[in-house]
Design a protein around this motif. Sequence first.
Motif, PDB file in Angstrom:
ATOM      1  N   CYS A   1       0.836  -1.204   0.000  1.00 44.29           N
ATOM      2  CA  CYS A   1       0.000   0.000   0.000  1.00 44.29           C
ATOM      3  C   CYS A   1       0.873   1.257   0.000  1.00 44.29           C
ATOM      4  O   CYS A   1       0.578   2.231  -0.688  1.00 44.29           O
ATOM      5  CB  CYS A   1      -0.936   0.013   1.208  1.00 44.29           C
ATOM      6  SG  CYS A   1      -2.381  -1.065   1.039  1.00 44.29           S
ATOM      7  N   ALA A   2       1.942   1.224   0.799  1.00 45.08           N
ATOM      8  CA  ALA A   2       2.809   2.400   0.903  1.00 45.08           C
ATOM      9  C   ALA A   2       3.595   2.638  -0.380  1.00 45.08           C
ATOM     10  O   ALA A   2       3.748   3.780  -0.837  1.00 45.08           O
ATOM     11  CB  ALA A   2       3.769   2.225   2.071  1.00 45.08           C
ATOM     12  N   THR A   3       4.093   1.558  -0.982  1.00 43.21           N
ATOM     13  CA  THR A   3       4.874   1.651  -2.220  1.00 43.21           C
ATOM     14  C   THR A   3       4.446   0.519  -3.141  1.00 43.21           C
ATOM     15  O   THR A   3       5.038  -0.572  -3.113  1.00 43.21           O
ATOM     16  CB  THR A   3       6.389   1.544  -1.930  1.00 43.21           C
ATOM     17  OG1 THR A   3       6.739   2.454  -0.891  1.00 43.21           O
ATOM     18  CG2 THR A   3       7.199   1.856  -3.173  1.00 43.21           C
ATOM     19  N   PRO A   4       3.389   0.719  -3.936  1.00 41.45           N
ATOM     20  CA  PRO A   4       2.910  -0.360  -4.801  1.00 41.45           C
ATOM     21  C   PRO A   4       4.032  -0.876  -5.708  1.00 41.45           C
ATOM     22  O   PRO A   4       4.748  -0.083  -6.331  1.00 41.45           O
ATOM     23  CB  PRO A   4       1.799   0.310  -5.622  1.00 41.45           C
ATOM     24  CG  PRO A   4       1.344   1.445  -4.756  1.00 41.45           C
ATOM     25  CD  PRO A   4       2.573   1.937  -4.054  1.00 41.45           C
ATOM     26  N   PRO A   5       4.225  -2.198  -5.747  1.00 44.58           N
ATOM     27  CA  PRO A   5       5.313  -2.748  -6.560  1.00 44.58           C
ATOM     28  C   PRO A   5       5.027  -2.583  -8.055  1.00 44.58           C
ATOM     29  O   PRO A   5       3.877  -2.635  -8.493  1.00 44.58           O
ATOM     30  CB  PRO A   5       5.329  -4.226  -6.168  1.00 44.58           C
ATOM     31  CG  PRO A   5       3.932  -4.513  -5.717  1.00 44.58           C
ATOM     32  CD  PRO A   5       3.449  -3.256  -5.065  1.00 44.58           C
ATOM     33  N   GLU A   6       6.078  -2.378  -8.817  1.00 42.41           N
ATOM     34  CA  GLU A   6       5.939  -2.343 -10.267  1.00 42.41           C
ATOM     35  C   GLU A   6       5.836  -3.778 -10.779  1.00 42.41           C
ATOM     36  O   GLU A   6       6.604  -4.641 -10.361  1.00 42.41           O
ATOM     37  CB  GLU A   6       7.143  -1.655 -10.900  1.00 42.41           C
ATOM     38  CG  GLU A   6       7.282  -0.182 -10.548  1.00 42.41           C
ATOM     39  CD  GLU A   6       8.489   0.439 -11.239  1.00 42.41           C
ATOM     40  OE1 GLU A   6       8.392   0.698 -12.457  1.00 42.41           O
ATOM     41  OE2 GLU A   6       9.511   0.637 -10.568  1.00 42.41           O
ATOM     42  N   MET A   7       4.897  -4.007 -11.675  1.00 40.20           N
ATOM     43  CA  MET A   7       4.682  -5.341 -12.236  1.00 40.20           C
ATOM     44  C   MET A   7       4.958  -5.304 -13.738  1.00 40.20           C
ATOM     45  O   MET A   7       4.880  -4.245 -14.372  1.00 40.20           O
ATOM     46  CB  MET A   7       3.244  -5.809 -11.975  1.00 40.20           C
ATOM     47  CG  MET A   7       2.782  -5.712 -10.516  1.00 40.20           C
ATOM     48  SD  MET A   7       3.587  -6.873  -9.397  1.00 40.20           S
ATOM     49  CE  MET A   7       2.808  -8.425  -9.907  1.00 40.20           C
TER      50      MET A   7
ATOM     51  N   MET B   1       2.242 -12.327 -14.605  1.00 44.81           N
ATOM     52  CA  MET B   1       2.669 -11.035 -14.084  1.00 44.81           C
ATOM     53  C   MET B   1       3.688 -11.249 -12.966  1.00 44.81           C
ATOM     54  O   MET B   1       3.448 -12.006 -12.020  1.00 44.81           O
ATOM     55  CB  MET B   1       1.464 -10.247 -13.553  1.00 44.81           C
ATOM     56  CG  MET B   1       0.422  -9.917 -14.619  1.00 44.81           C
ATOM     57  SD  MET B   1       1.128  -9.010 -16.031  1.00 44.81           S
ATOM     58  CE  MET B   1       1.583  -7.458 -15.218  1.00 44.81           C
ATOM     59  N   LEU B   2       4.817 -10.590 -13.109  1.00 46.08           N
ATOM     60  CA  LEU B   2       5.883 -10.685 -12.110  1.00 46.08           C
ATOM     61  C   LEU B   2       6.229  -9.290 -11.589  1.00 46.08           C
ATOM     62  O   LEU B   2       5.989  -8.289 -12.257  1.00 46.08           O
ATOM     63  CB  LEU B   2       7.133 -11.330 -12.719  1.00 46.08           C
ATOM     64  CG  LEU B   2       6.980 -12.754 -13.263  1.00 46.08           C
ATOM     65  CD1 LEU B   2       8.289 -13.204 -13.913  1.00 46.08           C
ATOM     66  CD2 LEU B   2       6.567 -13.721 -12.161  1.00 46.08           C
ATOM     67  N   ARG B   3       6.811  -9.278 -10.401  1.00 45.40           N
ATOM     68  CA  ARG B   3       7.230  -8.011  -9.810  1.00 45.40           C
ATOM     69  C   ARG B   3       8.612  -7.609 -10.308  1.00 45.40           C
ATOM     70  O   ARG B   3       9.495  -8.451 -10.474  1.00 45.40           O
ATOM     71  CB  ARG B   3       7.285  -8.133  -8.283  1.00 45.40           C
ATOM     72  CG  ARG B   3       5.939  -8.135  -7.612  1.00 45.40           C
ATOM     73  CD  ARG B   3       6.076  -8.228  -6.093  1.00 45.40           C
ATOM     74  NE  ARG B   3       6.648  -9.519  -5.692  1.00 45.40           N
ATOM     75  CZ  ARG B   3       7.900  -9.692  -5.305  1.00 45.40           C
ATOM     76  NH1 ARG B   3       8.735  -8.670  -5.293  1.00 45.40           N
ATOM     77  NH2 ARG B   3       8.329 -10.874  -4.938  1.00 45.40           N
ATOM     78  N   ILE B   4       8.776  -6.321 -10.539  1.00 48.39           N
ATOM     79  CA  ILE B   4      10.103  -5.784 -10.838  1.00 48.39           C
ATOM     80  C   ILE B   4      10.787  -5.542  -9.501  1.00 48.39           C
ATOM     81  O   ILE B   4      10.210  -4.915  -8.612  1.00 48.39           O
ATOM     82  CB  ILE B   4       9.990  -4.456 -11.628  1.00 48.39           C
ATOM     83  CG1 ILE B   4       9.282  -4.694 -12.959  1.00 48.39           C
ATOM     84  CG2 ILE B   4      11.369  -3.846 -11.841  1.00 48.39           C
ATOM     85  CD1 ILE B   4       8.990  -3.416 -13.727  1.00 48.39           C
ATOM     86  N   PRO B   5      12.008  -6.043  -9.307  1.00 47.67           N
ATOM     87  CA  PRO B   5      12.661  -5.854  -8.004  1.00 47.67           C
ATOM     88  C   PRO B   5      12.842  -4.383  -7.673  1.00 47.67           C
ATOM     89  O   PRO B   5      13.043  -3.546  -8.557  1.00 47.67           O
ATOM     90  CB  PRO B   5      14.010  -6.574  -8.164  1.00 47.67           C
ATOM     91  CG  PRO B   5      14.215  -6.713  -9.629  1.00 47.67           C
ATOM     92  CD  PRO B   5      12.853  -6.798 -10.251  1.00 47.67           C
ATOM     93  N   ALA B   6      12.750  -4.092  -6.391  1.00 52.87           N
ATOM     94  CA  ALA B   6      12.872  -2.701  -5.934  1.00 52.87           C
ATOM     95  C   ALA B   6      14.227  -2.128  -6.327  1.00 52.87           C
ATOM     96  O   ALA B   6      15.237  -2.819  -6.347  1.00 52.87           O
ATOM     97  CB  ALA B   6      12.692  -2.637  -4.424  1.00 52.87           C
TER      98      ALA B   6
END
Length: 600
Positions: free
Chosen positions: A395-401, A501-506
């Motif tokens: 919620c604070a920092t939605p991950p990029e997908m 759909m995968l997450r892009i690492p921070a």
Amino acid sequence: MAREPLHLLKTVYGYDAFRGRQAEIIDHAIAGGNAFVLMPTGGGKSLCYQIPALCRPGMGLVVSPLIALMADQVAALRQAGVKAAALNSSLAPQERTAIWQAMEKGALDLLYVAPETLLRPAFLERLRAMRLSLIAIDEAHCLSQWGHDFRPEYRRLDCLADLFPDTPRMALTATADAPTRAEIVSHLKIGVENSFIAGFDRPNIRYAIAEKDAPRRQMLAFLEAHKGDSGIIYCLSKRKTEETAAFLNERGYTALAYHAGLDKAVRDANQTRFQREDGLVMVATIAFGMGIDKPDVRFVLHLDLPGSIEAYYQETGRAGRDGLPADALMLYGYEDIALRQRFIDESDAPEQRKRMERQKLDALLGLTETGQCRRQVLLNYFGESHAPCGNCDNCATPPEMFDGSIAAQKALSCIYRTGERFGQAYIVSVLLGAEDERISRFGHDRLSTYGIGKEHDARTWRSILRQLVAHGLVNVDLAGHGGLSISERGRDFLREKPALMLRIPARTGGRPAKAAPHEVARGIAPADRALFEALREKRLSIARAQNLPPYVIFHDKTLVEMAVVRPRDRRALEAISGVGHSKLERYGAAFLDVIARHSP
């Protein structure tokens, strides 16, 4: 003693009003009804059986799984003026005799006992001669054969319905999914109609989950905001607990290790220190936790993947029992996932149990990989809906997908073409077209997958491979050298090529955002913080003199209110939440004196 619930709530416990479904549950039990109570940790479930036991004629019997938990609760009740005792194996013969004499004279309000003690025929026979106001079975999820805290003795508690048919029975827990709830209600003959589900949400806990990048660096970044706070760090192995505790001590933290391999005297001493000292970090395996009633644990950090969502929920639930802000961070890597899978596959459990454990692990991995609000996913697992919470990392920092289907196909093809026997680092090197002697020696620089992944860097490929393991597309051979192979689900994926759909690492290199600083005194004006610390010092000195944990005297939440309100007399102090008659008589003058010395 007056027997009206609301009067008891104020005079004994120091609270003005019941919360949630407490009043409904208490009235039901006082009227003689059985009850199953599911209430989140810190939600006040102990009041749901303590107050009916005080209101009804006779002695309340509480079945509790651990000596430490019983000791804490009995100490807190005695401080509040309640006649309570615990019968367990740690008592000297003369202490046991004195408790039995008090019971036979009707001089006890509440008796705590472990199931192993209760179920002895001689114990039950003596108990049947007494009048019981209520039987409360705490931590009732321990009877579930499929649960993470299964205790065989809890299964035998179904005899209580036949032995004490006219005594209302309550089963209480903070952790139980729908099948476990049904099992508890059926096995203890409570009746589905007597279920009170108060919910699972712990809004004061901030949930965060991150892939392991440099775990010790991630741990230190997280702890930076929690200097001086009490917290728990969970590790999977005994060795790791000791190494992590030593590492933290070298860096200025006060840390202790706790695991089943330690001598019992050492474990007991470490647990006592954790309960009675402020700012101590306990580094532990899952052997530590159940029965820890410390309300001011400000963080729980998992350095390894827990076994299930139930285990994760219960372990993180040890933070913030006082309702003040707390942090929960989980770090995980693909080795953790593979190890958990291996534990299931190599266990002696029947296949039905293994299937359920795999489903539980899949649900947990879904929580780690989700781009949704963590709280939504967590509560949905327990059958509750929730709006985005605003108090989790997603919620604070939605991950990029991104659509990772092509990347997944490349990775799986590379694993296949290299023989399904190499580890993560090697596969990444092949995908990036690295100049490597091993790659040349095996002829893998001539494969069609050599160098086809240059659109991503090495860190992104490591993240992609971890996510493929989490999604069940890739297996890890931990018994060998960590070699990756394609699962049946992965082969189906290669054939069908669905979207993924995968997450892009921070961009921070995998390090989770530092915990938001929210020491207990947050929200207190700077002018009041000195008073708050002085009140804590007074509490600590009183607790040490009585050999008690400080929170048994007053919770931090009560001290915060004292520091802000600054009561000047006994009447004003009694209006503070958590100050009942007994504590007012015992400690009122001492705390009023501290307030007077810090007030203009």
